[in-house]
Write an enzyme that holds these catalytic residues in place. Structure first.
Site: not given
Ligand code: NAD
Length: 277
Positions: A50, A55, A80, A113
């Site tokens: 994704d 990004y 997006k 988005h």
């Molecule tokens: P997330 O909830 O996936 O959290 C990521 C964080 O958690 C990172 O800092 C990582 O180091 C930590 N982490 C991941 N796995 C872990 C584990 N097993 N143990 C400990 N820590 C861990 O947050 P995110 O990145 O905001 O969301 C996931 C994805 O969603 C993004 O990468 C992006 O692709 C998408 N996204 C979309 C939007 C949107 O507006 N559509 C907004 C934000 C993110």
């Protein structure tokens, strides 16, 4: 690791199969880091990535995929359209730019988005057109509330197949999930781990201990049992692996209810009704 979780799919309204688990690459702003993360994900069985034009890493996602040597059809790639590119003509252009950057001929999923008022209906028409031309396999939205969807469905010819929203135990989004279920719109969670904000939680730590799993695995399993698509982000190979190892155990109804009780309608990201970007 049991790889069943990575080959399981959800069938979208148009019959397209989408992996239940993918890798998110938000804020991966370094080429080497991105190539390593996508490579680790693919090696561990992930097939869904994704990204988004905002990004700034679409080019590297394309490169990582080419380096993997996997056939394009084996992968499920999402991007997006950014807010500044919304509107009919601009969206068509933005889509071409994304494809060019990724070096791809089609996308599996393309999302609006954010619901930019006064523009998203026209943006949607562009997505419908690209979909009909076969240049996108499935189309959807992101950060749409019930009232945005209600409005869009009045003019849409094709219903969104996905709504990607902030969703985690502190923001369980029951109303949107229920609405989406009624319209066969699948829910995909962003920030499924609340961007790291859940790891100290006592209840989740208790459940992790009980099942011999990590807090991340408990939370991600809760999503899966709620039929929510997840795209947890990590750039570390061991976490990428851990985040997809979700099928060797099951949360009971009692466990699920306990996690449900954590809801506080608490966002870590912007509010879709009050954003200004
Ligand atoms: P997330 O909830 O996936 O959290 C990521 C964080 O958690 C990172 O800092 C990582 O180091 C930590 N982490 C991941 N796995 C872990 C584990 N097993 N143990 C400990 N820590 C861990 O947050 P995110 O990145 O905001 O969301 C996931 C994805 O969603 C993004 O990468 C992006 O692709 C998408 N996204 C979309 C939007 C949107 O507006 N559509 C907004 C934000 C993110």
């Amino acid at each position: 690791m049991n790889k069943r979780s990575l080959t399981s799919t959800v069938t979208l309204a148009n019959g397209v199969k989408m992996p239940k688990i993918g890798l998110g690459v938000f804020k991966v702003e370094n080429e080497e880091e991105l190539l390593t993360a996508v490579n680790a994900a693919i090696e561990n069985g992930y097939r869904s990535i994704d990204t988004a034009s905002i990004y700034g890493n679409e080019e590297w996602v394309g490169k990582a995929i080419r380096q993997s040597g996997l056939n394009r059809e084996k992968l499920f790639i999402t991007s997006k359209v950014w807010n500044a590119d919304q509107g009919y003509e601009k969206t068509l252009q933005a889509f071409n730019t994304s494809l060019e950057k990724m070096g791809m001929e089609y996308l599996d999923l393309y999302l609006i988005h954010w619901p930019v008022e006064g523009k998203y209906a026209d943006t949607w028409r562009a997505l419908e057109e690209l979909y009909k031309e076969g240049r996108i396999k499935a189309i959807g939205v992101s950060n749409f509330q019930v009232h945005h969807l209600d409005k869009l469905l009045k003019t849409a010819e094709i219903k969104p197949m996905i709504n990607q929203i902030e969703l985690h135990p502190k923001l369980s989004q029951k109303e949107l999930r229920c609405y989406a279920g009624q319209h066969d719109i699948k829910i995909e969670a962003w920030a499924p781990l609340m961007q790291g904000g859940l790891f100290e939680n006592e209840i989740l730590n208790g459940l992790a201990k009980k099942h011999g799993k990590s807090v991340a695995q408990i939370v991600l399993r809760w999503h899966l049992q709620n039929e929510i698509i997840i795209i947890p982000k990590s750039t570390k190979a061991y976490r990428i692996k851990e985040n997809a190892d979700l099928f060797g155990f099951e949360l009971s109804d009692e466990d699920m209810n306990l996690i449900d009780s954590l809801n506080e309608d608490l966002r870590v990201g912007p509010d879709p009704d009050h954003f200004d970007f």
